[in-house]
Every structure is written in C-alpha cells, then in structure tokens.
Design an enzyme around this catalytic site. Structure first.
Site, short mmCIF file in Angstrom:
data_model
loop_
_atom_site.label_atom_id
_atom_site.label_comp_id
_atom_site.label_asym_id
_atom_site.label_seq_id
_atom_site.Cartn_x
_atom_site.Cartn_y
_atom_site.Cartn_z
N GLY A 142 0.82 -1.22 0.00
CA GLY A 142 0.00 0.00 0.00
C GLY A 142 0.85 1.26 0.00
CB SER A 191 1.03 3.67 -4.59
OG SER A 191 -0.25 3.10 -4.36
CB SER A 192 -2.31 6.30 -1.98
OG SER A 192 -2.93 5.12 -1.48
N GLY A 193 -1.56 7.63 0.66
CA GLY A 193 -1.82 7.75 2.09
C GLY A 193 -0.59 7.60 2.95
CB SER A 247 -3.43 -1.80 14.57
OG SER A 247 -4.72 -2.03 15.10
CE1 TYR A 278 -9.72 0.39 9.11
CE2 TYR A 278 -10.35 1.45 11.17
CZ TYR A 278 -9.42 1.24 10.16
OH TYR A 278 -8.20 1.87 10.22
CE LYS A 336 -6.54 -1.22 9.79
NZ LYS A 336 -5.25 -1.34 9.09
#
Length: 294
Positions: A32, A34-36, A160, A174, A178
C-alpha cells in the site's frame, strides 16, 4: 544531523540520524505504499537511503509513483499486486529480491475502511475487511520471513488503528480486522524476538488521506462525532512509524491524543463505554428532534 524529505503535500518531515542510519541501504517492502500513509512512509524511507519495493494495486496512484522511479537512483521499485492474492504477493516479492536483494524490513500499510451501520453493511464488506486488513498484512510477512531471518536487525511493522483498541459504532467491519492485526502482531513479536526480528504495531488516529475522505460517504453521524478532531498528517504518522520500527518498539502511538485514549480505554473501560454511549445518545436525540421538526 537529520534526514529530510519533501512530501507531495509540501510538508517537510525529518528523521533523526540514528533512525536514518537504520533504514539506509536496507531493502524495505511496503504494501500500500503508493498512497496515504504508505506513500509517506515510502518517501521518507527513500529519503533515508533505503531501497524500497512498493506493492500496491495498479491504480493511478501506483502509476504516478512508478513514474518517479528515476528520482531515486534505482532505489525505488514498484510491483502491482493485490494483498489478498498470495500468488501475486509471492511473484512481486520475487521481483523485489531480484532488484534489491534480501528483504530487511516489511511495512504493511495496505488497508481499507468502509464505515457504516452493522445492518447496512453486506457480508462481503465484513469479509473484505478481513481479507485486506488482516490477511493482507499476514501474507507479505509470511512470504518475506525467510529473508528476514537471515538479515541483521530485521523488522516487521503492521498498521492497526486507534480503532484497533477502541471499537466504535460504524466500525463493526473495520475494527475487528484491526483488532486482529494487533493480536497477530503481538503473538508474532513474542515468537520472533528471540530470533532477532522486531515487530512493531502502529495505531494511527484519523489521518488526512484519500481513504479518510472516502469514508465520509458512509460514515454514521455518531462515528463522526466520536472521531471529531484534527486528523494527523500522513508524513507525521510515517515519521513516528519509522522511528518506532528502527528502535524496535512494540507499539507506536503517533500523537498525544492517541496515547491518552489508549491509557483511558485500558484503565477505565467502563468510563469509556459510558462516554461513548452518552455521545451516541446525544446525536440520536438530535436526529429525532430534527425528524419531528421540534
């Protein structure tokens, strides 16, 4: 001495020299990335001199990152992979090893969040959260573990959430995923510490990312009220993550508010429950008054 990188939101962040020294020339796999938060970690790790392999979906964000590989003297490699597919992860890691050598760290940032009332979420929503957030964290770790066992001071970092120790209305899909990341990482930390591998779990609060913006479409009003506050920036979370992982900390709570929240939920769970119930009741009373026009 500090190592600095310019994030794409023009926010400058710094790493202490000791932290930068840990990441320098280390092969880091970031899912992950590539963003955020993942993108911020990618950029900051590259700024510290790491060799970074990013695994992410083949979307516009990944294409934009892949177009930047020439900026980093061959230290950035990108591989399109869905973390829910062990075969794709296996193939991507093979390519990563071919380019950068043995993997010295795994940072699992890939994740999804679709808030909503329990009665309005589908069965696939619940399964997707576990597939991406939980199994999508475990699979890259399992596939990279043979490398990590051979590398000096190897590290594993899992994302998390504050919702991984305090579940709230609207996060019934969600939060469990987590919580599962938290539990698996703690067991893994105990197992791998004697073998020289550290495991760190990061618990971000709300973070100013595209994912947080997308949540607004389905976030219940009660959840919005309970999670109100100024979100952290992704570079700030990335900095705390890289410092914590480099030092082998088992837990990273990126800001003061999250540290306080963790302490309260641990020491006063009944008080926490009463406060949450009070906020929910207040929001629902307001909704009833609005609907009746009173």
């Amino acid at each position: 001495m500090n190592t600095r990188v310019q994030h794409n939101d023009s926010t400058q962040v710094q790493l202490p020299a000791a932290t930068a020294a840990y990441w320098a020339d280390r092969h880091v796999v970031i899912t992950g990335g590539s963003s955020g938060i993942g993108l911020a970690v990618t950029e900051l790790a590259l700024g510290a001199g790491a060799k970074v392999s990013v695994l992410a979906l083949g979307d516009p964000a990944m294409s934009a990152l892949a177009a930047r590989t020439g900026e980093f003297d061959g230290r950035l490699a990108t591989f399109t992979a869905n973390v829910t597919s062990p075969d794709q992860i296996r193939t991507a890691l093979h390519g990563a090893r071919s380019q950068h050598g043995p993997i010295g760290a795994v940072i699992a940032c890939a994740g999804i969040a679709k808030p909503g009332y329990f009665t309005e979420l589908s069965e696939s929503d619940f399964r997707n959260h576990m597939e991406v957030n939980y199994f999508g964290t475990l699979t890259p770790i399992r596939e990279a573990l043979p490398d990590l066992l051979t590398v000096d001071r190897a590290s594993i970092t899992a994302i998390s959430s504050a919702a991984g120790f305090l579940s709230l209305i609207g996060y019934s899909a969600y939060s469990p995923s987590k919580f599962a990341v938290r539990a698996a990482a703690e067991a893994l930390r105990q197992e791998l510490k004697p073998k020289g591998i550290t495991v760190t779990v990061v618990y971000p609060p709300d973070v100013d990312t595209p994912q947080l913006a997308a949540e607004a479409a389905t976030k219940p009003r009660e959840l919005s009220a309970l999670s109100s506050g100024t979100p952290m920036t992704a570079p700030a979370v990335a900095r705390a993550l890289l410092i914590g992982a480099a030092s082998g900390k088992p837990t990273v709570l990126p800001n003061l508010a999250t540290r306080i929240l963790r302490r309260i939920t641990t020491t006063a769970p009944e008080l926490t429950a009463h406060y949450v119930d009070w906020i929910i009741a207040r929001i629902q009373r307001g909704r009833q008054r609005t609907s009746t026009g009173s």
